[in-house]
Structures are given as C-alpha cells and as structure tokens.
Design a protein around this motif. Structure first.
Motif: not given
Length: 183
Positions: A140-141, A143-144, A147-148, A160-161, A164, A168
């Motif tokens: 999941n990380l 994937d983030k 996306v970033a 932002n990451l 978050d 988390e």
C-alpha cells in the motif's frame, strides 16, 4: 530431566528468526533515522513505530523459546543496509525485507508441521497473519509513492505523503476481513 520441548533444529530455527526480527527492527530504525535526517518526520515516525513492532516480534520468539524449555541464543545483529537515498527506495527495501521475513516464517511453519510440533505450528500462525499484514501495508505504501510520482514525486506530493504517514494506522486491512457489504 530434559525440559526442552523443542527439537534441536527447531530451537536453532527459532533463535535464528529471533535474530531476523532484531535485524528487521534495526532496518526500520536505520531508515527512520535517515527519513528524519531528510526532514520526513512523518515517515520517520511511521518507521520508528515499526521498529518497535519488530522488537516486540523478537521478544515473542524469545519468550516462546523459554516457555518451551529451550535455550535462547543471542547473536550479533548484522548491520542494516545503507541509507536508501529516496522515499521510493526506502519503501521498496522495506517491502523486500518483509518478503524475506515471510519466507523465513514459512520455513519455520513447514518445519514445525514436518516435525509434528503442533505447539510451534500454532505459535507461528500469528506470524503468518502478521506477515500478510506487513506485506500488504508495504505494498500500500508503494502504491502511494507510485501515485505521488515515484522517484519523480514532487516536493508537495512527498510533503502530503509525509504528513499522512505520521498518523497512518500500523495495520493494513486484510482480504479476510472483507465481504460484499464491506469491500
């Protein structure tokens, strides 16, 4: 009277895994220190929390060996790899470390099954579930990060990451908890 309920091979394997968990804690600790030094305090906080979780896993193995009458062997922990150099590489290495740990856990599960050591087999089931969760969280990380922008993530996306990850959750939601009503 021999109180040890572990075979010599199982005792060796459990001690080896205890050291592997200590190494995982050191890797998370090392990457957390790197992230903090780079100004990613949210990412560092996330990694520091996981370092502590890995130390707890180490203690579970230590206590289990003792509870089964075995002998705990404390060995030197290998030095963690060098600084990852980027947030993307950091979480790629975290994922790989978790995959390697899963492989070692599965080996102990198979060994306990083959030996008919049902107490150890049962003990190891917690770690099977935990590793599924750890790998899911790492994916999941990744994937983030993707996306970033991955290696080309902008400062704003990394900000932002970082923000978050400070809050988390430390656990990932697993497929076994999903249903048609709760996808």
């Amino acid at each position: 009277m021999n109180r040890n309920r572990l075979s010599p091979d199982m005792q060796t394997g459990l001690n080896k895994q205890m050291t592997q968990e200590a190494l995982a804690a050191q890797i998370y600790l090392s990457y957390a220190a790197w992230a903090s030094g780079e100004g990613y305090n949210g990412i560092a906080n996330f990694l520091f929390r996981h370092a502590n979780e890995e130390r707890n896993h180490m203690m579970k193995f230590l206590e289990y060996i003792l509870e089964r009458g075995g002998k705990v062997t404390i060995e030197a922990i290998p030095q963690p790899p060098g600084n990852p150099g980027s947030v993307q590489k950091c979480f790629e290495q975290v994922f790989q470390q978790e995959v390697d740990n899963t492989t070692a856990i599965y080996k102990l599960v198979k060994q306990s099954f083959d030996e008919g050591d049902w107490a150890t087999w049962h003990f190891m089931q917690w770690f099977v579930k935990e590793q599924t969760e750890e790998e899911t969280l790492a994916l999941n990380l990744l994937d983030k990060i993707k996306v970033a922008g991955g290696e080309k993530a902008t400062d704003e996306a990394l900000y932002n990451l970082n923000r978050d990850l400070e809050t988390e959750p430390d656990e990932a939601s697993l497929a076994e908890t999903k249903s048609a009503d709760n996808p």
